[in-house]
Write a protein that holds these residues in place. Structure first.
Motif, PDB file in Angstrom:
ATOM      1  N   ASP A 175       0.828  -1.205   0.000  1.00  0.00           N
ATOM      2  CA  ASP A 175       0.000   0.000   0.000  1.00  0.00           C
ATOM      3  C   ASP A 175       0.865   1.260   0.000  1.00  0.00           C
ATOM      4  N   LEU A 179       0.778   4.126  -2.870  1.00  0.00           N
ATOM      5  CA  LEU A 179       0.493   5.523  -2.541  1.00  0.00           C
ATOM      6  C   LEU A 179       1.625   6.429  -3.014  1.00  0.00           C
ATOM      7  N   ARG A 223      -2.949  10.063   2.324  1.00  0.00           N
ATOM      8  CA  ARG A 223      -3.698   8.877   2.736  1.00  0.00           C
ATOM      9  C   ARG A 223      -5.158   9.211   2.988  1.00  0.00           C
ATOM     10  N   THR A 228      -7.475   3.614   2.578  1.00  0.00           N
ATOM     11  CA  THR A 228      -6.610   2.681   3.290  1.00  0.00           C
ATOM     12  C   THR A 228      -6.741   2.878   4.784  1.00  0.00           C
TER      13      THR A 228
END
Length: 231
Positions: A175, A179, A223, A228
């Protein structure tokens, strides 16, 4: 990019920041002084010799001064990998201080183990040194563009590593990588903004701390645009 940097600068009076800054300066100066000591030791072992019409020349004393002067100039360029080597061990303290003030609703982070942190920090130090050695060829070929290339290369590497380290505290490696790739432009730009003052003596002692704090803010901002979950 500007907002995370301003938030990081605004928190500099924080006592926890001052404590980390003292440690960062001590570690950085220790590494640089060790470099000067090694260079001086190697040069001082050269025996004196005689030259016609000049007499005895002591290369140890002469070359030690020249070598240390050269090392001080080189430290401007070495400061980026040296700062990165030191800050890798202080990143958790900085990120915690930022989150405690600005993101108190978050659960405790789960950073990588000490062994993983050490390996990753040393690996990144090696990458930075190798990349700058390889870039020397480009600097020579296009000397007028050397400063721009230097900042672009190191800005990319710094941004990539700092953001990844910050992100790994709260998301999986996959992740974090996704990102970072989705926002590589912003991350790179902030890396360049760090690389420029890192080549300025004295100011460069402060920049790693500000950089990690700014990347912590940038991470939470980016984020927040995706779903997430925090961890």
């Amino acid at each position: 990019m500007i907002t995370p940097i301003l938030k990081a600068l605004d928190q500099l009076p924080d006592p926890r920041f001052r404590y980390v800054l003292i440690k960062a300066i001590a570690m950085t100066l220790g590494v640089l002084l060790a470099l000067y000591a090694v260079v001086g030791y190697l040069i001082s072992g050269i025996d004196p010799f005689s030259l016609p019409w000049i007499g005895t020349v002591d290369p140890g004393g002469l070359m030690t001064g020249l070598a240390i002067g050269a090392a001080m100039i080189a430290s401007i360029f070495l400061m980026i990998p040296v700062a990165s080597l030191c800050i890798g061990f202080l990143l958790e303290d900085i990120a915690d201080a930022v989150e405690e003030v600005h993101y108190p609703h978050l659960p405790p982070a789960t950073p990588p183990s000490l062994a993983v942190t050490v390996l990753d920090t040393v690996r990144f130090f090696g990458i930075l040194v190798a990349a700058n050695i390889c870039a020397l060829v480009i600097y020579i070929l296009v000397a007028p563009l050397a400063p721009i290339i230097f900042y672009l290369v190191n800005g990319y590497l710094l941004g990539r590593e700092y953001f990844q380290l910050v992100a790994l505290r709260r998301m999986s490696a996959e992740d974090a990588k996704a990102l970072r790739r989705a926002n590589r432009g912003q991350i790179w730009a902030m890396g360049v903004a760090m690389a420029v003052p890192l080549s300025i003596p004295l100011l460069n002692l402060l920049i790693p701390l500000v950089g990690v704090a700014a990347y912590t803010h940038l991470f939470h901002s980016l984020r927040g645009r995706v779903s997430t979950p925090a961890r």
